[in-house]
Design an enzyme around this catalytic site. Structure first.
Site, PDB file in Angstrom:
ATOM      1  N   ILE A  63       0.840  -1.031   0.006  1.00 35.91           N
ATOM      2  CA  ILE A  63       0.016  -0.124  -0.088  1.00 35.91           C
ATOM      3  C   ILE A  63       0.807   1.244   0.021  1.00 35.91           C
ATOM      4  CG2 ILE A  63      -0.265  -0.270   2.625  1.00 35.91           C
ATOM      5  CD1 ILE A  63      -3.031   1.247   2.380  1.00 35.91           C
ATOM      6  N   SER A  64       0.521   2.245  -0.862  1.00 35.92           N
ATOM      7  CA  SER A  64       1.591   3.330  -1.128  1.00 35.92           C
ATOM      8  C   SER A  64       1.604   4.127   0.118  1.00 35.92           C
ATOM      9  CB  SER A  64       1.403   4.031  -2.337  1.00 35.92           C
ATOM     10  OG  SER A  64       1.429   3.255  -3.465  1.00 35.92           O
ATOM     11  N   GLN A  65       2.791   4.890   0.201  1.00 34.32           N
ATOM     12  CA  GLN A  65       3.017   5.812   1.419  1.00 34.32           C
ATOM     13  C   GLN A  65       1.791   6.970   1.161  1.00 34.32           C
ATOM     14  OE1 GLN A  65       6.782   7.427   1.216  1.00 34.32           O
ATOM     15  NE2 GLN A  65       6.425   8.898   3.007  1.00 34.32           N
TER      16      GLN A  65
END
Ligand code: SAH
Length: 215
Positions: A63-65
């Protein structure tokens, strides 16, 4: 949906953090303050949901930052009812942020498990997107042209089929580079179809892979 005052408080701190890192678009900050990121996390990492970091979500993906999600979304300049193609559905967190900005979201994922999981999860918490299992390099010609295109994995170069599915006057945001680090590119297509590309710093994404056998 289990979203408590504690979660809301943690999101407020997260929003302050990404604002201090340079995100200024109030609609983007507002979306980050609403989307319950803890519901998108793998169980093993749920207590870290409001840290400004990427985390594993299974299938070797992340899950992206939140800062990166906010940065890409801010660059994309989403307007109400923009038809947005997202490449790399993953956890669905970025799709939910786009829905908050009132985009019509079309999202493609090449990992079947993630596609299935997110396709059933996102609508269950109120985010209705159009989900596709397939190869983002090919895009979705049957739904083109798109007002905006957002790539959320690192592509070695700007995918030409996607560029052809971007409308005149549209914008694509994509991390481009084949190594560990990619350059965030903003690709604008003007009304005559002329393309202008600008660079917006270094980021690190999981790779955009082409066919499903290579994972
Ligand atoms: N937007 C996601 C980010 C997930 S990481 C989120 O908010 O959680 C990037 C995702 O891109 C991964 O799930 C990976 O499987 C997917 N991906 C990689 N190559 C792809 C391709 N060619 N087509 C579609 N999805 C791809």
């Amino acid at each position: 949906m289990n979203d408590t005052f504690r979660h809301k408080g943690l999101r407020k701190i997260l929003v302050d953090e990404i604002r201090s890192k340079g995100i200024s678009d109030i609609n983007v900050l507002n979306a980050i303050s609403h989307v319950p990121r803890h519901l998108f996390m793998d169980n093993a990492f749920v207590q870290f949901a409001y840290q400004d970091k990427a985390f594993p979500i299974g299938c070797d993906q992340t899950i992206s930052q939140p800062y990166t999600v906010a940065f890409q979304t801010q660059l994309l300049r989403v307007e109400n009812h923009d038809k947005v193609l997202e490449v790399g559905t993953g956890s669905g967190y970025q799709s939910a942020v786009l829905k908050h900005l009132k985009a019509d979201v079309y999202t493609i994922e090449r990992q079947k498990d993630l596609f299935q999981k997110t396709q059933s999860f996102l609508p269950s918490i109120g985010y209705k997107c159009r989900f596709f299992y397939g190869d983002g390099y090919v895009g979705l010609s049957q739904f083109a042209p798109f007002d905006k295109i957002l790539i959320t994995c690192g592509a070695p170069e700007i995918p030409s089929l996607l560029l052809s599915q971007l409308k005149h006057g549209g914008r694509m945001v994509a991390p481009i580079g084949s190594g560990k680090v990619q350059i965030m590119k903003m690709i604008d297509k003007d009304m005559n179809g002329e393309v202008t590309i600008s660079d917006h710093g270094n980021f690190s994404f999981v790779p955009m892979l082409s066919d499903k056998s290579s994972s």
